[in-house]
Scaffold this motif. Structure first.
Motif, PDB file in Angstrom:
ATOM      1  N   UNK A 229       0.804  -1.217   0.000  1.00  0.00           N
ATOM      2  CA  UNK A 229       0.000   0.000   0.000  1.00  0.00           C
ATOM      3  C   UNK A 229       0.843   1.276   0.000  1.00  0.00           C
ATOM      4  N   UNK A 230       2.168   1.147  -0.053  1.00  0.00           N
ATOM      5  CA  UNK A 230       3.046   2.306  -0.057  1.00  0.00           C
ATOM      6  C   UNK A 230       3.584   2.565  -1.458  1.00  0.00           C
ATOM      7  N   UNK A 231       3.754   3.836  -1.844  1.00  0.00           N
ATOM      8  CA  UNK A 231       4.312   4.121  -3.170  1.00  0.00           C
ATOM      9  C   UNK A 231       5.763   3.669  -3.251  1.00  0.00           C
ATOM     10  N   UNK A 232       6.139   3.137  -4.421  1.00  0.00           N
ATOM     11  CA  UNK A 232       7.507   2.675  -4.593  1.00  0.00           C
ATOM     12  C   UNK A 232       8.463   3.850  -4.720  1.00  0.00           C
ATOM     13  N   UNK A 233       9.709   3.607  -4.335  1.00  0.00           N
ATOM     14  CA  UNK A 233      10.776   4.589  -4.481  1.00  0.00           C
ATOM     15  C   UNK A 233      11.891   3.920  -5.269  1.00  0.00           C
ATOM     16  N   UNK A 234      12.089   4.354  -6.501  1.00  0.00           N
ATOM     17  CA  UNK A 234      13.104   3.737  -7.359  1.00  0.00           C
ATOM     18  C   UNK A 234      14.447   4.425  -7.200  1.00  0.00           C
ATOM     19  N   UNK A 235      15.515   3.665  -7.458  1.00  0.00           N
ATOM     20  CA  UNK A 235      16.892   4.147  -7.319  1.00  0.00           C
ATOM     21  C   UNK A 235      17.498   4.263  -8.717  1.00  0.00           C
ATOM     22  N   UNK A 236      17.766   5.507  -9.127  1.00  0.00           N
ATOM     23  CA  UNK A 236      18.197   5.797 -10.494  1.00  0.00           C
ATOM     24  C   UNK A 236      19.695   6.098 -10.518  1.00  0.00           C
ATOM     25  N   UNK A 237      20.440   5.315 -11.282  1.00  0.00           N
ATOM     26  CA  UNK A 237      21.892   5.451 -11.375  1.00  0.00           C
ATOM     27  C   UNK A 237      22.260   6.635 -12.258  1.00  0.00           C
ATOM     28  N   UNK A 238      23.156   7.473 -11.752  1.00  0.00           N
ATOM     29  CA  UNK A 238      23.758   8.529 -12.559  1.00  0.00           C
ATOM     30  C   UNK A 238      25.184   8.765 -12.069  1.00  0.00           C
ATOM     31  N   UNK A 239      25.926   9.633 -12.760  1.00  0.00           N
ATOM     32  CA  UNK A 239      27.332   9.857 -12.397  1.00  0.00           C
ATOM     33  C   UNK A 239      27.693  11.331 -12.485  1.00  0.00           C
ATOM     34  N   UNK A 240      28.721  11.683 -11.722  1.00  0.00           N
ATOM     35  CA  UNK A 240      29.460  12.921 -11.917  1.00  0.00           C
ATOM     36  C   UNK A 240      30.841  12.520 -12.414  1.00  0.00           C
TER      37      UNK A 240
END
Length: 269
Positions: A229-240
């Protein structure tokens, strides 16, 4: 879910390399890593693609089995309306943005007015709007704005690396935003002495080798413990990742950092 974003392909997309990678090429590279989520974030060509090109890109993502999220800069109602229409086309359930765009710097009062205009459409469409933490707006002020508006579709895109330039601590940013996080940008960061020991450079690092206490973020935000019942939280890969002197080395390093980050995130699953 673990996803890749266009910032994981920053140099591969750029005109600094002989054959810039297309958006569909990034989709294909994402699937080759066994990743099923891609965030098209601050990708300039998305703003100028024809309707036919947009349909082709959305079709390619669906054919590959990719879920899509979107990202832009700015919260002008017309911009958010445009990206809500793109979200419908791409079947995206999240749009990431920032309070400021290249052309607008609203006050907090103006930002609240604009968001109140745009959010009813997001609520009706079931699409989340995630405002990123970054150095131009204090984290406390961003959270206070979100809490004043009080929409279930408005939250935070958490990127604790950005706030260091405001002299905020990443851990404090994580803890302040935790109840409101809807999306996470994953990259490591570090300081390095400049030549002659006259100052520091703040930049990216391979995931797990820098200063990011990602275990603390996972413990605090709990993106992987969300219930049905909780909204998902996705982990998005990026770089500096800074330019590595030549195109071949830079592309190779960018791809290696992506592989390292995906493996790191999977290893702590």
């Amino acid at each position: 879910m673990i996803g890749l974003g266009t910032y994981a392909f920053f140099w591969q997309h750029s005109d600094q390399v002989p054959q810039p990678l297309s958006l569909v090429g990034a989709f294909e590279a994402t699937k080759e890593l066994g990743v099923d989520l891609f965030q098209i974030c601050d990708y300039a060509p998305l703003e100028t693609m024809t309707d036919g090109e947009l349909v082709d890109a959305a079709t390619a993502a669906r054919d590959l089995g990719l879920r899509i999220e979107l990202g832009t800069k700015g919260i002008e109602p017309e911009r958010l309306e445009r990206f809500l229409a793109l979200a419908e086309l791409f079947d995206a359930k999240l749009v990431r943005s920032m309070l400021y765009s290249p052309d607008t710097r609203p006050t907090l009062a103006q930002a609240e007015e604009w968001l109140r205009v745009a959010l009813p459409r997001f609520e009706a469409s079931g699409v989340d709007l995630a405002l990123e933490t970054y150095e131009q707006v204090a984290t406390d002020e961003l959270v206070a704005l979100i809490e004043r508006i009080g929409s279930e579709r408005l939250g935070v895109c958490l990127d604790p690396a950005n706030v260091v330039a405001r002299l905020e601590r990443p851990r404090d940013c994580v803890e302040t935003t935790a109840p409101h996080v809807k999306n996470i940008h994953v990259k490591d960061f570090a300081f390095a002495r400049q030549a002659g020991w006259v100052g520091f450079t703040y930049g990216g690092a391979p995931m797990g080798e820098g200063l990011h206490d990602y275990a603390h973020l996972l413990d605090t935000v709990r993106p992987r413990e969300r219930g049905v019942d909780e909204p998902e939280v996705n982990e998005i890969v990026e770089h500096w990742l800074s330019w590595q002197g030549d195109a071949e080395t830079t592309i190779r390093t960018e791809r290696e950092w992506t592989r390292i980050t995906v493996e790191y995130l999977r290893s702590i699953a």
